[in-house]
Design a protein around this motif. Sequence first.
Motif, PDB file in Angstrom:
ATOM      1  N   LYS A 240      48.610  43.543  51.155  1.00  0.00           N
ATOM      2  CA  LYS A 240      48.429  44.314  49.932  1.00  0.00           C
ATOM      3  C   LYS A 240      49.713  44.354  49.118  1.00  0.00           C
ATOM      4  CE  LYS A 240      46.860  48.723  48.042  1.00  0.00           C
ATOM      5  NZ  LYS A 240      46.284  50.056  48.303  1.00  0.00           N
ATOM      6  N   ALA A 241      50.851  44.446  49.801  1.00  0.00           N
ATOM      7  CA  ALA A 241      52.128  44.503  49.088  1.00  0.00           C
ATOM      8  C   ALA A 241      52.340  43.266  48.230  1.00  0.00           C
ATOM      9  CB  ALA A 241      53.267  44.661  50.083  1.00  0.00           C
ATOM     10  N   LYS A 242      51.739  42.140  48.604  1.00  0.00           N
ATOM     11  CA  LYS A 242      51.916  40.902  47.842  1.00  0.00           C
ATOM     12  C   LYS A 242      50.787  40.655  46.851  1.00  0.00           C
ATOM     13  CE  LYS A 242      52.092  38.306  51.476  1.00  0.00           C
ATOM     14  NZ  LYS A 242      52.196  37.086  52.294  1.00  0.00           N
ATOM     15  N   ALA A 243      49.600  41.195  47.112  1.00  0.00           N
ATOM     16  CA  ALA A 243      48.413  40.786  46.353  1.00  0.00           C
ATOM     17  C   ALA A 243      47.986  41.756  45.263  1.00  0.00           C
ATOM     18  CB  ALA A 243      47.248  40.562  47.318  1.00  0.00           C
ATOM     19  N   VAL A 244      48.626  42.914  45.127  1.00  0.00           N
ATOM     20  CA  VAL A 244      48.177  43.898  44.142  1.00  0.00           C
ATOM     21  C   VAL A 244      48.298  43.330  42.721  1.00  0.00           C
ATOM     22  CG1 VAL A 244      48.525  46.000  45.455  1.00  0.00           C
ATOM     23  CG2 VAL A 244      50.463  44.938  44.315  1.00  0.00           C
ATOM     24  N   VAL A 245      47.287  43.653  41.905  1.00  0.00           N
ATOM     25  CA  VAL A 245      47.164  43.071  40.561  1.00  0.00           C
ATOM     26  C   VAL A 245      46.767  44.165  39.577  1.00  0.00           C
ATOM     27  CG1 VAL A 245      45.625  41.600  39.164  1.00  0.00           C
ATOM     28  CG2 VAL A 245      46.655  40.700  41.255  1.00  0.00           C
ATOM     29  N   LEU A 246      47.227  44.027  38.339  1.00  0.00           N
ATOM     30  CA  LEU A 246      46.778  44.895  37.253  1.00  0.00           C
ATOM     31  C   LEU A 246      45.940  44.047  36.293  1.00  0.00           C
ATOM     32  CD1 LEU A 246      47.401  47.934  36.289  1.00  0.00           C
ATOM     33  CD2 LEU A 246      48.576  46.796  34.417  1.00  0.00           C
ATOM     34  N   MET A 247      44.738  44.517  36.003  1.00  0.00           N
ATOM     35  CA  MET A 247      43.812  43.781  35.138  1.00  0.00           C
ATOM     36  C   MET A 247      43.519  44.596  33.887  1.00  0.00           C
ATOM     37  SD  MET A 247      40.042  42.283  36.071  1.00  0.00           S
ATOM     38  CE  MET A 247      39.284  43.929  36.085  1.00  0.00           C
ATOM     39  N   VAL A 248      43.572  43.941  32.742  1.00  0.00           N
ATOM     40  CA  VAL A 248      43.361  44.601  31.452  1.00  0.00           C
ATOM     41  C   VAL A 248      42.433  43.726  30.608  1.00  0.00           C
ATOM     42  CG1 VAL A 248      44.472  45.446  29.348  1.00  0.00           C
ATOM     43  CG2 VAL A 248      45.660  45.641  31.534  1.00  0.00           C
ATOM     44  N   ARG A 249      41.604  44.391  29.789  1.00  0.00           N
ATOM     45  CA  ARG A 249      40.788  43.635  28.820  1.00  0.00           C
ATOM     46  C   ARG A 249      41.265  43.969  27.415  1.00  0.00           C
ATOM     47  NH1 ARG A 249      34.241  42.695  28.665  1.00  0.00           N
ATOM     48  NH2 ARG A 249      34.305  41.079  27.047  1.00  0.00           N
ATOM     49  N   MET A 250      41.530  42.922  26.647  1.00  0.00           N
ATOM     50  CA  MET A 250      41.983  43.060  25.265  1.00  0.00           C
ATOM     51  C   MET A 250      41.106  42.193  24.365  1.00  0.00           C
ATOM     52  SD  MET A 250      46.110  42.803  25.967  1.00  0.00           S
ATOM     53  CE  MET A 250      45.900  41.399  27.048  1.00  0.00           C
ATOM     54  N   ASP A 251      41.320  42.315  23.075  1.00  0.00           N
ATOM     55  CA  ASP A 251      40.640  41.453  22.115  1.00  0.00           C
ATOM     56  C   ASP A 251      41.092  40.013  22.354  1.00  0.00           C
ATOM     57  OD1 ASP A 251      39.623  40.080  19.976  1.00  0.00           O
ATOM     58  OD2 ASP A 251      40.273  41.522  18.462  1.00  0.00           O
ATOM     59  N   PRO A 252      40.185  39.089  22.632  1.00  0.00           N
ATOM     60  CA  PRO A 252      40.604  37.701  22.900  1.00  0.00           C
ATOM     61  C   PRO A 252      41.413  37.080  21.771  1.00  0.00           C
ATOM     62  CG  PRO A 252      38.289  38.036  23.472  1.00  0.00           C
ATOM     63  CD  PRO A 252      38.736  39.274  22.747  1.00  0.00           C
ATOM     64  N   ASP A 253      41.235  37.555  20.543  1.00  0.00           N
ATOM     65  CA  ASP A 253      41.936  36.950  19.401  1.00  0.00           C
ATOM     66  C   ASP A 253      43.437  37.208  19.430  1.00  0.00           C
ATOM     67  OD1 ASP A 253      39.534  35.974  18.460  1.00  0.00           O
ATOM     68  OD2 ASP A 253      39.164  37.724  17.162  1.00  0.00           O
ATOM     69  N   ILE A 254      43.909  38.224  20.171  1.00  0.00           N
ATOM     70  CA  ILE A 254      45.339  38.529  20.169  1.00  0.00           C
ATOM     71  C   ILE A 254      46.059  37.901  21.360  1.00  0.00           C
ATOM     72  CG2 ILE A 254      44.928  40.716  18.972  1.00  0.00           C
ATOM     73  CD1 ILE A 254      45.442  42.165  21.606  1.00  0.00           C
ATOM     74  N   LEU A 255      45.317  37.231  22.237  1.00  0.00           N
ATOM     75  CA  LEU A 255      45.938  36.592  23.389  1.00  0.00           C
ATOM     76  C   LEU A 255      46.616  35.295  22.976  1.00  0.00           C
ATOM     77  CD1 LEU A 255      43.287  37.056  26.250  1.00  0.00           C
ATOM     78  CD2 LEU A 255      45.381  38.359  25.847  1.00  0.00           C
ATOM     79  N   LYS A 256      47.834  35.092  23.471  1.00  0.00           N
ATOM     80  CA  LYS A 256      48.567  33.849  23.228  1.00  0.00           C
ATOM     81  C   LYS A 256      48.580  33.060  24.533  1.00  0.00           C
ATOM     82  CE  LYS A 256      51.577  36.370  20.039  1.00  0.00           C
ATOM     83  NZ  LYS A 256      52.966  36.823  19.753  1.00  0.00           N
TER      84      LYS A 256
END
Length: 351
Positions: A240-256
């Motif tokens: 778990k110490a290595k695999a923890v992740v933060l997931m977020v959803r944003m407007d796809p148009d602002i992703l680079k």
Amino acid sequence: MSTEQHVAPRGAQEPELFENPGLEEHRGRLADTDPRAAKRNERIIALILLISALASIGAIVAYVAIPLDDTRESVRYSTLFLGLGLGVGMLGIGVAAIHWSKTLMSNVEYVEERHPQRSDDETRQVAGDMMRHGVEDSGIGRRPLLKGAAVGAVALAPLPYLVPFVGNLGGDWNTGAFRHTIWGETPEEFSGTLPDGTRARRLARDPDDTPIRASDVTIGSVFHVIPHGLNEEEHFYEEKAKAVVLMVRMDPDILKEPAEKADWSYNGIVAYSKICTHVGCPVALYEQQTHHLLCPCHQSTFDMTDQAKVVFGPAKRPLPQLPIAVDDEGYLVARADFDEPIGPSYWERLT
């Protein structure tokens, strides 16, 4: 009622408000007059120091005897006994020092008038004599039992700190544990099937291990994520110490997103390692308006819209991205493991 106050004329001497009572009459202790009482206190101090030394040895034994890579219980017991040994070892030295000073050392109050910073030679000589008198008064020279017990306890006390530190040095940093995580493993009961027929590990909520459907992730929402089935792993804490992740959803148009990572997100949903690339603190403070991810330890800031690149702070690398997709049942899955080592930079991973 009159509020008039008396003011002494300029240059007049102010009367003393309180008479200096001087020092209280010295009250002797039993150990000062009874050699048997002094000897009894000496044995008590030696016993406390012996307990301190045994606790320090016990902490080292616990570190060596209880492995950290078998079960959760082994981690719990190792931490418990190592902590108890460290605590009792240091506490024993402190308690022994206090009891020594209160029962065997001089309890006479000394008064020294304030002088300029550099005292005259006579005063310095008196101060040196007082210090020598204090050493002689402690009885360290004529009490070999206490001397040996104190030296032994103090010598052993740092070892529980040094032994785990030295014992944990080494290992393969570049191609071993830091490069691979459990996201690359795809047991059937915890995985979904992609359109091309390959298996992929499902994303689950931390800590309840509930798989996450893409339809449940709305714009602006934040999920703390672990690999599905992680709670069943034998080495739970390490993985778990290595695999923890933060997931977020944003407007796809602002992703680079660069062309080679265009399929690493899904409808604006991106997932990045929560382990800061500075010193490994958990990066979990998401600013919804700026889309910045903040490390609370040293304020490293990462831009979630631009591949989690560093925009402020001491971190030198972006957060590693977890490539995600959706399986045939609508659950989010990890298409592969991270493509680079997670965590802080080190001598073999500086960029």
